[in-house]
Design a protein around this motif. Structure first.
Motif, short mmCIF file in Angstrom:
data_model
loop_
_atom_site.label_atom_id
_atom_site.label_comp_id
_atom_site.label_asym_id
_atom_site.label_seq_id
_atom_site.Cartn_x
_atom_site.Cartn_y
_atom_site.Cartn_z
N MET A 119 29.07 76.25 33.98
CA MET A 119 30.04 76.99 33.32
C MET A 119 29.40 78.39 32.88
SD MET A 119 33.09 75.57 32.89
CE MET A 119 33.46 74.53 34.14
N ARG A 132 27.34 72.31 41.21
CA ARG A 132 28.59 72.55 40.16
C ARG A 132 29.08 71.17 39.86
NH1 ARG A 132 30.53 77.19 39.16
NH2 ARG A 132 29.95 79.13 40.41
N ILE A 133 29.65 70.98 38.72
CA ILE A 133 29.98 69.58 38.62
C ILE A 133 31.51 69.78 38.24
CG2 ILE A 133 29.55 69.69 36.18
CD1 ILE A 133 28.73 66.60 36.15
N LEU A 134 32.08 70.60 37.71
CA LEU A 134 33.45 70.77 37.51
C LEU A 134 34.26 71.62 38.49
CD1 LEU A 134 33.44 70.86 33.49
CD2 LEU A 134 34.16 69.06 34.83
N MET A 135 33.64 72.93 38.56
CA MET A 135 34.66 73.52 39.44
C MET A 135 34.29 73.45 40.97
SD MET A 135 36.06 75.38 37.59
CE MET A 135 36.87 76.48 38.47
N PRO A 136 35.03 73.70 41.75
CA PRO A 136 34.76 73.59 43.27
C PRO A 136 33.48 74.29 43.85
CG PRO A 136 36.92 74.31 42.95
CD PRO A 136 36.42 74.38 41.70
N TRP A 139 33.59 78.19 44.31
CA TRP A 139 33.77 78.90 43.45
C TRP A 139 32.92 80.04 43.18
CZ3 TRP A 139 38.23 79.78 41.07
CH2 TRP A 139 38.39 80.56 39.80
N PRO A 143 32.66 80.20 34.83
CA PRO A 143 33.99 80.90 34.26
C PRO A 143 34.05 80.66 32.57
CG PRO A 143 34.17 78.61 35.08
CD PRO A 143 32.93 79.33 35.75
N GLN A 144 33.07 80.14 32.16
CA GLN A 144 33.14 80.10 30.63
C GLN A 144 32.39 81.24 29.79
OE1 GLN A 144 34.12 77.71 28.05
NE2 GLN A 144 35.46 77.12 29.74
N LEU A 150 40.25 86.24 30.95
CA LEU A 150 40.95 85.02 30.54
C LEU A 150 42.17 84.37 31.47
CD1 LEU A 150 41.40 84.86 26.70
CD2 LEU A 150 40.18 83.16 28.09
N TYR A 152 44.52 84.15 34.84
CA TYR A 152 44.35 84.26 36.31
C TYR A 152 45.06 85.30 37.06
CZ TYR A 152 42.68 82.70 40.75
OH TYR A 152 42.19 82.48 41.81
N ARG B 79 41.96 73.37 40.79
CA ARG B 79 41.74 73.87 41.94
C ARG B 79 40.89 72.97 42.67
NH1 ARG B 79 43.45 78.76 43.10
NH2 ARG B 79 44.08 79.54 41.02
N LYS B 80 39.99 71.96 42.10
CA LYS B 80 39.26 71.01 42.71
C LYS B 80 40.12 69.82 43.47
CE LYS B 80 34.55 69.20 42.20
NZ LYS B 80 33.72 68.80 41.42
N ASN B 112 47.39 79.33 32.49
CA ASN B 112 47.04 80.51 33.22
C ASN B 112 45.64 80.91 33.20
OD1 ASN B 112 47.26 82.95 34.69
ND2 ASN B 112 48.32 84.18 33.22
N ASN B 113 44.94 80.24 33.78
CA ASN B 113 43.33 80.54 33.93
C ASN B 113 42.64 80.03 34.98
OD1 ASN B 113 43.24 77.76 33.96
ND2 ASN B 113 43.13 77.25 31.81
N TYR B 114 41.35 80.02 35.11
CA TYR B 114 40.67 79.73 36.24
C TYR B 114 40.49 78.55 36.92
CZ TYR B 114 37.50 77.48 33.14
OH TYR B 114 36.86 76.75 32.23
N GLN B 118 47.98 78.27 40.27
CA GLN B 118 49.10 78.59 39.80
C GLN B 118 50.39 78.36 40.57
OE1 GLN B 118 48.85 80.60 36.56
NE2 GLN B 118 46.86 79.36 37.05
#
Lengths: 173, 183
Positions: A119, A132-136, A139, A143-144, A150, A152, B79-80, B112-114, B118
């Motif tokens: 993050m 990475r653990i949460l996002m692909p 990526w 993101p944080q 904010l 997308y 997305r994952k 509406n975020n990362y 969408q």
């Protein structure tokens, strides 16, 4: 029955680490640790018989955009024996976001350090597998972080949906 | 009296191949469960006895893509998760249809975020969009019936209309009145 309070920690800590600053916020003791001393301080808090903070409750990254150091890693430790909590805060500068990993001392730090890396992009040196653990995995970015936008995509209304849908990618069969 | 009625009196039914095929497809559509979030709760109650999706031949809702021809994406797709959704869609046998259930699956909804795709139409072609957050079971059933109408109009050679999605947006759906417990 109170087994230990903040004053006990404040007694023990300066003897071993005289430069470290502490303060209190809403009854919780916060210890500001330079990252070079993090491993020693954590080991001291865990192994000293009068303190025994054997449980790392949680660990998270914080982004204070516009402040120096920009990032901070916050650890909450719990002593089962004396029923007391303490908070460690480690400042991390933006140009070298590296912090020693605590995974060897508390295995629970493993995934939470991966999350903080995912993050905020804080690199935990010595971590067994910092992915990475949460996002692909493909990526880009973290993101944080506060400088990540904010929303997308632009919200489609009736007056602008044609332009938006013209650019949007739709799946085919 | 036409020739069809005469033949029917003799126990012979005449039709064309497209109608017979489409009738078979609509009345035995096997849904692939894709409950991802709160919409899945509404999807479950649509299958349960109060709303009874089995009326449309949808007896078996199971997460097995090889035996399904309708995918109900119920909930927001992260997305994952997106490659998994596409993978399951590719595993389904033709002919196959997709219902995007709820705002999140249709367009991202409030997310509406990362982290959230969408609209699931970025990864799979969608036939029916059902609006609502979450849509009531009646709305889902309405969407399924809309899909049935669409399938009945399909031609074997394919038409342009076949590729166009349908939006289900009915504000005044009839609510099933439940008996009061006290009375």
């Amino acid at each position: 029955m109170i087994l230990m309070d903040n004053a006990t920690v404040r007694q023990h800590l300066p003897a071993a680490f005289p430069q470290i600053q502490t303060n209190e916020f809403r009854g919780t003791l916060r210890i500001m640790v330079p990252r070079e001393q993090l491993l020693e301080v954590a080991r001291f808090l865990r192994d000293t018989p009068e303190l025994r903070y054997i449980f790392l409750e949680n660990l998270c990254g914080v982004d204070y955009l516009g402040r120096e150091p920009r990032f901070e890693v916050v650890y909450h430790l719990l002593s089962f024996e004396y029923q007391h909590r303490v908070c460690l805060k480690v400042g991390v500068p933006e140009n070298d976001p590296t912090v020693p990993s605590l995974t060897a001392m508390w295995p629970t730090a493993n995934w939470q350090e991966r999350e903080a890396y995912d993050m905020f992009g804080i690199v935990f040196s010595g971590h067994p597998s910092l992915q990475r653990i949460l996002m692909p995995e493909d990526w880009e970015g973290h993101p944080q972080r506060k400088d990540v936008p904010l929303g997308y995509e632009e919200v489609a209304f009736t007056f602008n949906q044609d332009q938006i849908y013209a650019q949007k990618h739709f799946a085919k069969e | 009296m036409g020739i069809e009625q005469k033949a029917a009196d003799m126990g012979v039914v005449t039709t064309n191949l497209e109608m017979a095929v489409n009738w078979g497809r609509t009345n035995a559509m096997w849904p692939l469960l894709f409950g991802l979030a709160c919409c899945a709760i509404e999807m479950m109650s649509a299958q349960a006895s109060n709303y009874d999706l089995s009326r449309f031949g949808m007896e078996l809702n199971r997460p097995s893509p090889r035996q399904s021809d309708l995918m109900i994406v119920a909930g927001r797709v992260s997305r994952k998760m997106a490659p998994v959704v596409r993978h399951l869609y590719d595993q389904m046998t033709d002919p196959k249809w997709v219902i995007a259930m709820g705002d999140c699956a249709s367009c991202g909804g409030v997310y509406n975020n990362y982290a959230i795709v969408q609209g699931v139409d970025e990864i799979v072609p969608v036939d029916v969009y059902v609006a609502g957050c979450p849509p009531r079971p009646e709305a889902l059933i309405d969407g399924i019936m809309m899909l049935h109408e669409k399938v009945k109009r399909e031609k074997v050679i394919g038409t342009e209309e076949q590729d166009k999605p349908i939006w289900v947006m009915r504000a005044n759906l009839i609510q099933v009145s439940m008996p009061d417990e006290k009375s």
